[in-house]
Design a protein around this motif. Structure first.
Motif, short mmCIF file in Angstrom:
data_model
loop_
_atom_site.label_atom_id
_atom_site.label_comp_id
_atom_site.label_asym_id
_atom_site.label_seq_id
_atom_site.Cartn_x
_atom_site.Cartn_y
_atom_site.Cartn_z
N LEU A 37 6.02 -6.47 9.38
CA LEU A 37 7.37 -6.84 9.77
C LEU A 37 8.39 -5.73 9.48
CD1 LEU A 37 7.43 -10.55 8.52
CD2 LEU A 37 7.16 -9.73 10.87
N LYS A 38 7.99 -4.74 8.65
CA LYS A 38 8.86 -3.61 8.32
C LYS A 38 8.53 -2.37 9.14
CE LYS A 38 9.41 -5.15 3.52
NZ LYS A 38 9.25 -4.76 2.09
N GLU A 39 7.55 -2.46 10.02
CA GLU A 39 7.11 -1.31 10.82
C GLU A 39 7.75 -1.37 12.21
OE1 GLU A 39 5.80 1.95 12.14
OE2 GLU A 39 5.19 1.40 10.10
N TRP A 40 8.49 -0.32 12.57
CA TRP A 40 9.21 -0.33 13.84
C TRP A 40 8.28 -0.29 15.04
CZ3 TRP A 40 8.98 3.43 17.58
CH2 TRP A 40 8.43 4.65 17.22
N LEU A 41 7.13 0.35 14.90
CA LEU A 41 6.18 0.38 16.01
C LEU A 41 5.66 -1.02 16.33
CD1 LEU A 41 3.93 3.56 15.59
CD2 LEU A 41 5.32 2.92 17.57
N TRP A 42 5.44 -1.79 15.28
CA TRP A 42 4.97 -3.16 15.52
C TRP A 42 6.06 -3.96 16.24
CZ3 TRP A 42 6.50 -8.10 14.36
CH2 TRP A 42 5.54 -9.10 14.56
N TRP A 43 7.32 -3.74 15.84
CA TRP A 43 8.42 -4.45 16.50
C TRP A 43 8.58 -3.99 17.95
CZ3 TRP A 43 10.60 -8.77 15.18
CH2 TRP A 43 10.59 -9.17 13.85
N ALA A 44 8.34 -2.69 18.19
CA ALA A 44 8.40 -2.20 19.57
C ALA A 44 7.32 -2.87 20.41
CB ALA A 44 8.22 -0.68 19.59
N GLY A 45 6.13 -3.03 19.82
CA GLY A 45 5.07 -3.74 20.52
C GLY A 45 5.42 -5.20 20.77
N LEU A 46 6.06 -5.82 19.77
CA LEU A 46 6.45 -7.22 19.92
C LEU A 46 7.51 -7.38 21.02
CD1 LEU A 46 6.11 -10.09 18.80
CD2 LEU A 46 8.01 -9.61 17.25
N ILE A 47 8.47 -6.43 21.06
CA ILE A 47 9.50 -6.49 22.11
C ILE A 47 8.86 -6.29 23.49
CG2 ILE A 47 11.53 -5.32 23.04
CD1 ILE A 47 12.34 -4.72 20.14
N SER A 48 7.93 -5.32 23.57
CA SER A 48 7.23 -5.10 24.83
C SER A 48 6.46 -6.34 25.27
CB SER A 48 6.27 -3.91 24.69
OG SER A 48 5.54 -3.70 25.88
N MET A 49 5.81 -6.97 24.31
CA MET A 49 5.09 -8.21 24.63
C MET A 49 6.08 -9.31 25.03
SD MET A 49 2.28 -10.34 22.40
CE MET A 49 0.95 -9.25 22.88
N GLY A 50 7.24 -9.34 24.37
CA GLY A 50 8.25 -10.33 24.72
C GLY A 50 8.74 -10.17 26.15
N VAL A 51 8.97 -8.91 26.55
CA VAL A 51 9.40 -8.65 27.93
C VAL A 51 8.30 -9.06 28.91
CG1 VAL A 51 10.05 -6.86 29.57
CG2 VAL A 51 10.96 -6.81 27.25
N GLY A 52 7.06 -8.70 28.55
CA GLY A 52 5.94 -9.07 29.41
C GLY A 52 5.76 -10.57 29.52
N GLU A 53 5.89 -11.24 28.39
CA GLU A 53 5.74 -12.70 28.41
C GLU A 53 6.89 -13.37 29.15
OE1 GLU A 53 3.26 -14.41 27.67
OE2 GLU A 53 2.03 -12.99 26.54
N ALA A 54 8.09 -12.76 29.07
CA ALA A 54 9.23 -13.31 29.82
C ALA A 54 8.97 -13.21 31.32
CB ALA A 54 10.51 -12.57 29.44
N ALA A 55 8.46 -12.05 31.75
CA ALA A 55 8.10 -11.90 33.16
C ALA A 55 6.98 -12.86 33.54
CB ALA A 55 7.69 -10.45 33.45
N ASN A 56 6.04 -13.00 32.63
CA ASN A 56 4.94 -13.94 32.87
C ASN A 56 5.46 -15.37 32.93
OD1 ASN A 56 2.05 -14.02 33.24
ND2 ASN A 56 1.94 -15.10 31.29
N PHE A 57 6.41 -15.67 32.05
CA PHE A 57 7.07 -16.98 32.01
C PHE A 57 7.70 -17.29 33.37
CE2 PHE A 57 10.68 -19.72 31.41
CZ PHE A 57 10.33 -20.60 30.41
N ALA A 58 8.42 -16.31 33.90
CA ALA A 58 9.07 -16.51 35.19
C ALA A 58 8.05 -16.62 36.32
CB ALA A 58 10.03 -15.35 35.47
N ALA A 59 6.93 -15.89 36.19
CA ALA A 59 5.91 -15.93 37.24
C ALA A 59 5.33 -17.33 37.40
CB ALA A 59 4.80 -14.93 36.91
N TYR A 60 5.18 -18.05 36.27
CA TYR A 60 4.63 -19.41 36.35
C TYR A 60 5.57 -20.37 37.09
CZ TYR A 60 0.74 -18.46 33.20
OH TYR A 60 -0.42 -17.99 32.64
N ALA A 61 6.86 -20.03 37.13
CA ALA A 61 7.80 -20.89 37.85
C ALA A 61 7.70 -20.70 39.36
CB ALA A 61 9.22 -20.60 37.39
N PHE A 62 7.11 -19.59 39.80
CA PHE A 62 7.04 -19.29 41.23
C PHE A 62 5.63 -19.36 41.81
CE2 PHE A 62 10.90 -17.17 39.80
CZ PHE A 62 11.81 -17.55 40.77
#
Length: 378
Positions: free
Chosen positions: A90-115
Motif C-alpha cells: 500500500l506504500k508502493e507507488w508502482l502498485w498503486w499505478a497498477g491498481l489505477i490502471s486496473m481501475g480504469v480497465g475495470e471501469a471500461a469493462n463495467f461500461a461494456a457490460y451495459a452495452f
C-alpha cells in the motif's frame, strides 16, 4: 335499382379489398422499419461494448505488470510479502499505478457490460493476457518463444470467432427485469453454492494449501468474480436507465448490487495480490482467465440466459472460439520457460544444423542388448 346495386357490390368489395391490402402493406413496411431501427440500435450498442472491452483489456493487462513490479520491489527491500499477510504494497507507488490502471480497465469493462452481453465481454479478457505476455518480455525479463507467439495468434483468432458468433441482443433491459432474473430459483441455488464454496476455501483450504497450490487463490477470485460480473451488469443497466431519465437511484436493488460489488471486488483484489506475490505472473494470469471466464459464462447462462437467444451455429462458434483461446493461452504459458529453437526439433523434420547438440539419431536396441545391460547393472 336492385340490379344496379348488385353490379356495384363487387366493385365496392374489390375497392375494400384493395384498401385492406394497402393498409396491410403499409403496416408491414412500418414494422420492418421499426425492426431495422431496433437492429441498428442494438448493433451500435454491440460495437460500443466491444470497443470498451478491448480498451479495458489493455489497461488490465498493463496493471498486472505494474503490480508485479511493485511487489518485486518490496520483496527486494525485505518487506513482509502480501502472500505472508503483509500490506506494505500500500506504500508502493508502482502498485498503486497498477491498481489505477486496473481501475480504469475495470471501469471500461463495467461500461461494456451495459452495452454488450457478458458472453462477449468476459472472454475478450484474453486480450489482457496477450498484453501482459508482451509487456512481461520487456519489463519482467520473461521470454516469448515460438509457442508463445503461436498462442497469441490462437487467442486473437478465438476472440475473433467469439465476436462473430456472440449474441448481439440484450436479454436484460431494465432493473425491474434484472430483479425478476435474480429471483430465479436456478440463480439463487447457484449463488448459494458460490458463497458456500468460497467460504470453505477461505476457512479450511487457504491455511494449509494457499501458498503451495496456485489454484486455491485463483478459485476464490474466480467464483466470487462470477457474482461481481452479475452485479456489474445490473449496475450498468441501472446507470443506463438513469441517463435515460428513469429514477434508478431510488431502486433498492441498485444499492444492494453496489454493496455486493464492493465486497466481491475487495475479496478478489486481496487474493489476487497473494497469488501474484507467491506465484509467477505467467502462471497466475492464464489460469485466472480460464477459471474466471468459465465461471462468468456459467453464471451468465443461468442468470441472463443469453444462450437461449443464440442459434446452434452461434453456440458452437462461441464455444469453439473460447476453446481456441484456452489452447492459445496454454501454448502461451505452458512452454514459457522452454528454450524452443530449430536445433531442438526432431531430426526427421530437417537436417541437423551446424553446432547442433543432436549429433546422433536414435538407435533401437535389441532385446538381448537390453537384457545384457540389466545383467551388468546387477
Amino acid at each position: 335499382m336492385g340490379v344496379t346495386n348488385l353490379r356495384r357490390s363487387p366493385e365496392a368489395s374489390a375497392a375494400g379489398l384493395c384498401l385492406l391490402v394497402e393498409c396491410e402493406r403499409k403496416r408491414k413496411l412500418k414494422s420492418e422499419r421499426l425492426k431495422m431501427d431496433d437492429g441498428a440500435f442494438y448493433r451500435s450498442d454491440f460495437y460500443i461494448g466491444l470497443s470498451l472491452a478491448i480498451i479495458s483489456s489493455f489497461f488490465i493487462g498493463g496493471s498486472f505488470i505494474l503490480k508485479k513490479k511493485g511487489l518485486l520491489r518490496l520483496a527486494s527491500k525485505g518487506s513482509m510479502r502480501a502472500g505472508q499477510g503483509g500490506y506494505a504494497y500500500l506504500k508502493e507507488w508502482l502498485w498503486w499505478a497498477g491498481l489505477i490502471s486496473m481501475g480504469v480497465g475495470e471501469a471500461a469493462n463495467f461500461a461494456a457490460y451495459a452495452f454488450a452481453p457478458a458472453t462477449l465481454v468476459t472472454p475478450l479478457g484474453a486480450m489482457s493476457v496477450l498484453v501482459s505476455a508482451m509487456l512481461s518480455t520487456y519489463f519482467l525479463n520473461e521470454k516469448l518463444n515460438i509457442h508463445g507467439k503461436v498462442g497469441c495468434v490462437l487467442c486473437i483468432l478465438g476472440s475473433t470467432v467469439m465476436v462473430i458468433h456472440a449474441p448481439q441482443e440484450e436479454e436484460v433491459a431494465s432493473l425491474s427485469v434484472m430483479a425478476e432474473k435474480l429471483k430465479d430459483p436456478g440463480f439463487i441455488i447457484f449463488a448459494i453454492c458460490i458463497v458456500v464454496s468460497a467460504m470453505i476455501l477461505i476457512i479450511f483450504v487457504v491455511p494449509h494449501y494457499g501458498q503451495k497450490n496456485v489454484l486455491v487463490y485463483i478459485l476464490i477470485c474466480s467464483v466470487i468474480g462470477s457474482l461481481s460480473v452479475s452485479c456489474v451488469k445490473g449496475l450498468g443497466i441501472g446507470i443506463k436507465d438513469l441517463f435515460a431519465g428513469t429514477a434508478a437511484l431510488k431502486e433498492p436493488l441498485f444499492w444492494a448490487l453496489l454493496v455486493c460489488l464492493v465486497i466481491c471486488v475487495s475479496i478478489q483484489i486481496s487474493y489476487l495480490n497473494k497469488a501474484l506475490d507467491i506465484f509467477n505472473t505467467s502462471i497466475v494470469t492464464p489460469i485466472y482467465y480460464v477459471f474466471f471466464t468459465t465461471s462468468v459464462m456459467v453464471c451468465s447462462a443461468i442468470l441472463f440466459k443469453e444462450w437461449l437467444r443464440m442459434s446452434t451455429d452461434g453456440v458452437v462458434g462461441t464455444v469453439s472460439g473460447f476453446l481456441t483461446i484456452i489452447m492459445g493461452i496454454f501454448l502461451l504459458h505452458a512452454f514459457k520457460d522452454t528454450t524452443f529453437s530449430w536445433d531442438s526439433l526432431p531430426l526427421y523434420l530437417h537436417g541437423a544444423p551446424r553446432g547442433s547438440t543432436w549429433k546422433q539419431s536414435y538407435i533401437a536396441l535389441s532385446t538381448h542388448e537390453i537384457l545384457g545391460g540389466d545383467m551388468d547393472k546387477k
